[in-house]
Design an enzyme around this catalytic site. Structure first.
Site, mmCIF file in Angstrom:
data_model
loop_
_atom_site.group_PDB
_atom_site.id
_atom_site.type_symbol
_atom_site.label_atom_id
_atom_site.label_comp_id
_atom_site.label_asym_id
_atom_site.label_seq_id
_atom_site.Cartn_x
_atom_site.Cartn_y
_atom_site.Cartn_z
ATOM 1 N N ARG A 35 -0.574 -7.918 -1.486
ATOM 2 C CA ARG A 35 -1.001 -8.094 -2.881
ATOM 3 C C ARG A 35 -1.620 -9.478 -3.105
ATOM 4 N NH1 ARG A 35 0.842 -4.172 -6.565
ATOM 5 N NH2 ARG A 35 2.373 -2.728 -5.715
ATOM 6 N N LYS A 195 9.985 8.772 -9.158
ATOM 7 C CA LYS A 195 9.308 8.584 -10.451
ATOM 8 C C LYS A 195 8.603 9.877 -10.876
ATOM 9 C CE LYS A 195 8.558 3.627 -9.747
ATOM 10 N NZ LYS A 195 7.571 2.533 -9.665
ATOM 11 N N GLY A 340 3.224 1.083 -4.296
ATOM 12 C CA GLY A 340 3.897 0.016 -3.558
ATOM 13 C C GLY A 340 4.584 0.473 -2.293
ATOM 14 N N GLY A 362 1.337 3.573 -10.199
ATOM 15 C CA GLY A 362 1.348 4.209 -11.520
ATOM 16 C C GLY A 362 0.006 4.090 -12.217
#
Length: 386
Positions: A35, A195, A340, A362
């Site tokens: 990242r 999720k 991730g 997301g």
């Protein structure tokens, strides 16, 4: 939205929202700097154009100031990657920050402390956003991965400064747009991980557009329960059941695992999903499913993948995700992967060759499913005002 490439940033104090939410060890060592590296082009561009650069980010989800989530280790790693000094301040909106900003020279980089040390960030406080904005001349949103969050540094900061897109954000959107608007058939989608509530909308969307949607991980287990082939186990969570409404579990494009690595504390076994016992769970997709998914992937021209296909953080349950990842790379289709856990896995296994790796999990799914992303909406509003 307007790019930083179209404005003069020389000698301007440029506030840049980045996503430095990197995984850390218990001793605050960075496990994966993907990242951080992703934002280097934007930072280097601003340095070359003689901007005074102020970086802001979150790390983890602390409820208050917690040194275990300090961005100080990130500042050190960024300094190493840039081969130039990166200043760090353990605050966000104080007199000390103001002094450091005023003393910045052209090309200097200053990283502020974790935004989530302040409750105003997640509360989307305009007062908090304003207190950060007052140090800068320009705001740059470079963190597509957090643009689905309705937080102060994402949705409110553009209200107080002329705002622009960074190079990484542009790259992310262009790559995803190519996958969804210039799709070459067959179009295959893989959705894994947990999720579940956040993935049902995109699942419904892909069942209309894709030629096949392959499931793994907790979302696959949930669908298998709904289909009645996960032993006697049922889905009882009302929020998940509501999110699943409208999905045809027998849709011909909806592909679920045939077999898996079943486990309980003292053992694992490979068997058909329908043989699962009351005390067992599914940790990974099995060899029959791996081969079935590979045959579908082998025909694909466009592939989107989000989420591991099992409990891939445990080596015993990583085979399915690893084999499917390699199958995607070997296919040479246009492939976009994100999330991730997915990124951490392919980096850990050193699997290379995807067309694009999106930092957004997301955010990528919300964008693809047609949802409005607060971060992008804020940039668009500012652009229209100007």
């Amino acid at each position: 939205m307007k790019s930083i490439k179209h404005i003069d940033v020389s000698n301007k104090k440029v506030l840049v929202r980045v996503d430095f939410n990197v995984p850390l060890t218990k001793t605050q060592k960075i496990k994966d700097d993907f990242r951080i590296k992703a934002h280097l082009n934007t930072i280097k561009y601003l340095k070359e154009k003689n901007a005074k650069i102020i970086l802001i980010s979150h790390l983890g989800d602390p409820k208050k100031r917690d040194e275990n989530f300090s961005l100080n280790p990130v500042a050190s790693r960024l300094e190493s990657l840039l081969s130039s000094k990166v200043k760090f301040v353990e605050e966000v909106n104080s007199k000390r920050v103001e002094e450091l900003v005023e003393n910045l020279k052209q090309g200097d980089v200053l990283l502020l402390e974790n935004l989530r040390f302040y409750k105003g960030e997640k509360e989307n406080s305009e007062e908090f956003a304003s207190s950060i904005a007052e140090f800068a001349d320009i705001f740059v949103q470079d963190a597509f991965s957090v643009c689905h969050r309705n937080h102060a540094s994402i949705a409110s900061l553009p209200k107080f400064l002329n705002s622009y897109t960074g190079l990484l954000l542009e790259k992310e959107i262009n790559a995803i747009e190519r996958a969804i608007k210039e799709t070459q058939k067959p179009f295959v989608v893989l959705i894994g991980g947990a999720k579940i509530e956040t993935k049902t909308a995109v699942l419904k969307n892909f069942l209309k557009k894709a030629d096949a949607v392959l499931l793994g991980g907790e979302i696959a287990n949930t669908i298998l329960k709904c289909k009645g082939i996960y032993g006697d186990k049922k889905v009882e969570d009302k929020d998940i059941l509501n999110a699943l409404k409208g999905i045809n579990f027998n849709h011909p494009k909806l592909i679920v695992p045939i077999d898996g690595v079943l486990y309980k504390k003292e053992y694992t076994r490979i068997a058909g999903i329908e043989t699962i016992k009351e005390e067992e769970e599914v940790g990974d997709i099995g060899p029959e499913t791996i081969n079935y998914y590979k045959r579908i992937i082998k025909k694909a021209r466009t592939i989107i993948w989000n989420g591991p296909l099992g409990k891939s953080e445990e080596e015993v349950f990583s085979k399915g995700t690893e084999e499917i990842a390699n199958a995607i790379v070997n296919q040479k289709a246009y492939s976009v992967i994100g999330g991730g856990e997915t990124i951490d896995f392919v980096n850990r296994k050193d699997i290379k060759g995807f067309s694009f790796i999106s930092g957004g999990g997301g955010a990528m799914l919300d964008y693809i499913s047609g949802k409005t992303l607060p971060g992008l909406e804020a940039l668009n509003k500012k652009y229209e005002e100007n």
